[in-house]
Design a protein around this motif. Structure first.
Motif, PDB file in Angstrom:
ATOM      1  N   TYR A 141       0.899   0.506   7.855  1.00  0.00           N
ATOM      2  CA  TYR A 141      -0.125   0.721   6.829  1.00  0.00           C
ATOM      3  C   TYR A 141       0.423   0.581   5.412  1.00  0.00           C
ATOM      4  O   TYR A 141      -0.313   0.229   4.504  1.00  0.00           O
ATOM      5  CB  TYR A 141      -0.774   2.089   7.021  1.00  0.00           C
ATOM      6  N   THR A 142       1.706   0.845   5.218  1.00  0.00           N
ATOM      7  CA  THR A 142       2.269   0.734   3.877  1.00  0.00           C
ATOM      8  C   THR A 142       2.620  -0.705   3.511  1.00  0.00           C
ATOM      9  O   THR A 142       2.690  -1.041   2.343  1.00  0.00           O
ATOM     10  CB  THR A 142       3.532   1.601   3.727  1.00  0.00           C
ATOM     11  N   GLN A 143       2.851  -1.561   4.497  1.00  0.00           N
ATOM     12  CA  GLN A 143       3.196  -2.966   4.287  1.00  0.00           C
ATOM     13  C   GLN A 143       4.359  -3.127   3.303  1.00  0.00           C
ATOM     14  O   GLN A 143       4.190  -3.594   2.173  1.00  0.00           O
ATOM     15  CB  GLN A 143       1.984  -3.756   3.794  1.00  0.00           C
TER      16      GLN A 143
ATOM     17  N   SER B 218       0.861  -1.192   0.000  1.00  0.00           N
ATOM     18  CA  SER B 218       0.000   0.000   0.000  1.00  0.00           C
ATOM     19  C   SER B 218       0.891   1.234   0.000  1.00  0.00           C
ATOM     20  O   SER B 218       1.073   1.880   1.034  1.00  0.00           O
ATOM     21  CB  SER B 218      -0.896   0.007   1.233  1.00  0.00           C
ATOM     22  N   PRO B 219       1.464   1.584  -1.141  1.00  0.00           N
ATOM     23  CA  PRO B 219       2.445   2.671  -1.175  1.00  0.00           C
ATOM     24  C   PRO B 219       1.851   4.042  -0.873  1.00  0.00           C
ATOM     25  O   PRO B 219       0.903   4.481  -1.514  1.00  0.00           O
ATOM     26  CB  PRO B 219       2.999   2.614  -2.594  1.00  0.00           C
ATOM     27  N   GLU B 220       2.413   4.674   0.122  1.00  0.00           N
ATOM     28  CA  GLU B 220       1.974   6.009   0.522  1.00  0.00           C
ATOM     29  C   GLU B 220       2.344   7.039  -0.543  1.00  0.00           C
ATOM     30  O   GLU B 220       1.607   7.992  -0.777  1.00  0.00           O
ATOM     31  CB  GLU B 220       2.591   6.363   1.879  1.00  0.00           C
TER      32      GLU B 220
ATOM     33  N   CYS C 117       6.731   9.003   2.198  1.00  0.00           N
ATOM     34  CA  CYS C 117       7.358   7.676   2.268  1.00  0.00           C
ATOM     35  C   CYS C 117       8.126   7.517   3.581  1.00  0.00           C
ATOM     36  O   CYS C 117       9.035   8.288   3.866  1.00  0.00           O
ATOM     37  CB  CYS C 117       8.318   7.480   1.093  1.00  0.00           C
ATOM     38  N   PRO C 118       7.784   6.507   4.391  1.00  0.00           N
ATOM     39  CA  PRO C 118       8.498   6.315   5.654  1.00  0.00           C
ATOM     40  C   PRO C 118       9.952   5.887   5.462  1.00  0.00           C
ATOM     41  O   PRO C 118      10.743   5.955   6.393  1.00  0.00           O
ATOM     42  CB  PRO C 118       7.695   5.232   6.378  1.00  0.00           C
ATOM     43  N   PHE C 119      10.312   5.468   4.255  1.00  0.00           N
ATOM     44  CA  PHE C 119      11.680   5.029   3.966  1.00  0.00           C
ATOM     45  C   PHE C 119      12.475   6.073   3.186  1.00  0.00           C
ATOM     46  O   PHE C 119      13.617   5.841   2.836  1.00  0.00           O
ATOM     47  CB  PHE C 119      11.651   3.713   3.179  1.00  0.00           C
ATOM     48  N   HIS C 120      11.855   7.190   2.866  1.00  0.00           N
ATOM     49  CA  HIS C 120      12.497   8.259   2.089  1.00  0.00           C
ATOM     50  C   HIS C 120      13.058   7.720   0.769  1.00  0.00           C
ATOM     51  O   HIS C 120      14.133   8.115   0.341  1.00  0.00           O
ATOM     52  CB  HIS C 120      13.595   8.951   2.903  1.00  0.00           C
ATOM     53  N   ALA C 121      12.316   6.818   0.134  1.00  0.00           N
ATOM     54  CA  ALA C 121      12.780   6.217  -1.122  1.00  0.00           C
ATOM     55  C   ALA C 121      12.699   7.188  -2.301  1.00  0.00           C
ATOM     56  O   ALA C 121      13.685   7.358  -3.005  1.00  0.00           O
ATOM     57  CB  ALA C 121      12.016   4.936  -1.419  1.00  0.00           C
ATOM     58  N   PRO C 122      11.549   7.832  -2.542  1.00  0.00           N
ATOM     59  CA  PRO C 122      11.555   8.817  -3.624  1.00  0.00           C
ATOM     60  C   PRO C 122      12.373  10.028  -3.191  1.00  0.00           C
ATOM     61  O   PRO C 122      12.408  10.368  -2.002  1.00  0.00           O
ATOM     62  CB  PRO C 122      10.087   9.210  -3.792  1.00  0.00           C
TER      63      PRO C 122
ATOM     64  N   LYS D  88       1.341   0.936  -9.627  1.00  0.00           N
ATOM     65  CA  LYS D  88       1.738  -0.341  -9.025  1.00  0.00           C
ATOM     66  C   LYS D  88       1.492  -1.422 -10.064  1.00  0.00           C
ATOM     67  O   LYS D  88       0.364  -1.658 -10.481  1.00  0.00           O
ATOM     68  CB  LYS D  88       0.936  -0.610  -7.761  1.00  0.00           C
ATOM     69  N   ARG D  89       2.564  -2.044 -10.505  1.00  0.00           N
ATOM     70  CA  ARG D  89       2.484  -3.086 -11.529  1.00  0.00           C
ATOM     71  C   ARG D  89       1.930  -4.385 -10.953  1.00  0.00           C
ATOM     72  O   ARG D  89       1.905  -4.591  -9.758  1.00  0.00           O
ATOM     73  CB  ARG D  89       3.877  -3.342 -12.118  1.00  0.00           C
ATOM     74  N   ARG D  90       1.531  -5.258 -11.814  1.00  0.00           N
ATOM     75  CA  ARG D  90       0.964  -6.547 -11.399  1.00  0.00           C
ATOM     76  C   ARG D  90       1.950  -7.383 -10.586  1.00  0.00           C
ATOM     77  O   ARG D  90       1.556  -8.172  -9.753  1.00  0.00           O
ATOM     78  CB  ARG D  90       0.490  -7.313 -12.632  1.00  0.00           C
ATOM     79  N   ASN D  91       3.241  -7.185 -10.823  1.00  0.00           N
ATOM     80  CA  ASN D  91       4.252  -7.935 -10.064  1.00  0.00           C
ATOM     81  C   ASN D  91       4.625  -7.234  -8.751  1.00  0.00           C
ATOM     82  O   ASN D  91       5.536  -7.654  -8.050  1.00  0.00           O
ATOM     83  CB  ASN D  91       5.500  -8.176 -10.908  1.00  0.00           C
ATOM     84  N   GLY D  92       3.939  -6.138  -8.421  1.00  0.00           N
ATOM     85  CA  GLY D  92       4.148  -5.450  -7.160  1.00  0.00           C
ATOM     86  C   GLY D  92       5.114  -4.286  -7.215  1.00  0.00           C
ATOM     87  O   GLY D  92       5.243  -3.541  -6.249  1.00  0.00           O
ATOM     88  N   ILE D  93       5.809  -4.101  -8.318  1.00  0.00           N
ATOM     89  CA  ILE D  93       6.775  -3.014  -8.430  1.00  0.00           C
ATOM     90  C   ILE D  93       6.035  -1.685  -8.538  1.00  0.00           C
ATOM     91  O   ILE D  93       5.087  -1.545  -9.310  1.00  0.00           O
ATOM     92  CB  ILE D  93       7.698  -3.216  -9.653  1.00  0.00           C
ATOM     93  N   VAL D  94       6.472  -0.713  -7.742  1.00  0.00           N
ATOM     94  CA  VAL D  94       5.897   0.621  -7.770  1.00  0.00           C
ATOM     95  C   VAL D  94       6.785   1.470  -8.682  1.00  0.00           C
ATOM     96  O   VAL D  94       7.971   1.649  -8.414  1.00  0.00           O
ATOM     97  CB  VAL D  94       5.822   1.233  -6.355  1.00  0.00           C
ATOM     98  N   VAL D  95       6.211   1.962  -9.770  1.00  0.00           N
ATOM     99  CA  VAL D  95       6.948   2.700 -10.793  1.00  0.00           C
ATOM    100  C   VAL D  95       6.523   4.167 -10.768  1.00  0.00           C
ATOM    101  O   VAL D  95       5.343   4.480 -10.607  1.00  0.00           O
ATOM    102  CB  VAL D  95       6.681   2.093 -12.193  1.00  0.00           C
TER     103      VAL D  95
END
Length: 180
Positions: free
Chosen positions: A159-161, A61-63, A98-103, A75-82
């Protein structure tokens, strides 16, 4: 057919902090000031210490996707968030959410960018650069099959799992030698 959710598995006992994963990511994206993947040193309780390789966790569940006003995330079918940078206005909401500061906002284009799990390599049947570069196989690509971590104890990310699995560090075995 249930959609697949790809994720990263990190074996905390294996990672030696060589930063090969980080360097491979930076080599693939030489225009980035800092690689999408980074290795951090951590210290736990009772002398436990080690290294942790982190990147975008392609959350279930990408924030970042939820807060983007321009719909730049998919969100692609394989789970990758693009992230689609051509639609991005550089508002930075995804960075803050993003709790991980990825973007992150890239200073030279003033738009957000993030790890895409080397999706073009996956399409060719190859591993992401960071996974391929790990000499001790501490970092692996895995299918999240319901054996994910229980994030209930981590309110910031429950919540983001995140699609991330840790193999807990094992306590090292110490042998004492008596001098004769």
């Amino acid at each position: 057919m249930k959609p697949q959710q790809l994720g990263f598995q990190v074996d905390l006992s294996r990672c030696v902090g060589c930063r090969a994963c980080e360097k491979a990511c930076h080599h693939k994206h030489p225009d980035l000031p800092r690689a999408f993947r980074h290795v951090d040193e951590w210290a736990g309780e009772r002398r436990e210490q080690g290294f942790l390789s982190m990147s975008c966790n392609h959350c279930a569940s990408p924030e970042c996707m939820r807060v983007c006003p321009e719909g730049c995330y998919e969100k692609r079918r394989n789970g990758i968030v693009v992230h689609n940078s051509s639609k991005c206005i550089g508002c930075g909401r995804c960075v803050g959410a993003c709790p991980f500061h990825a973007p992150r906002i890239l200073p030279y284009i003033e738009k957000a960018a993030k790890c895409d799990m080397c999706r073009e390599r996956l399409a060719e049947g190859r591993q992401p650069k960071c996974v391929e570069a790990c000499p001790v196989e501490a970092l692996r690509l895995c299918s999240m099959d319901g054996t994910e971590m229980d994030w209930q104890d981590y309110p910031l990310v429950r919540y983001t799992q995140p699609s991330l699995r840790f193999i807990k560090a094992r306590q090292p075995i110490c042998f004492l030698r008596e001098d004769r």
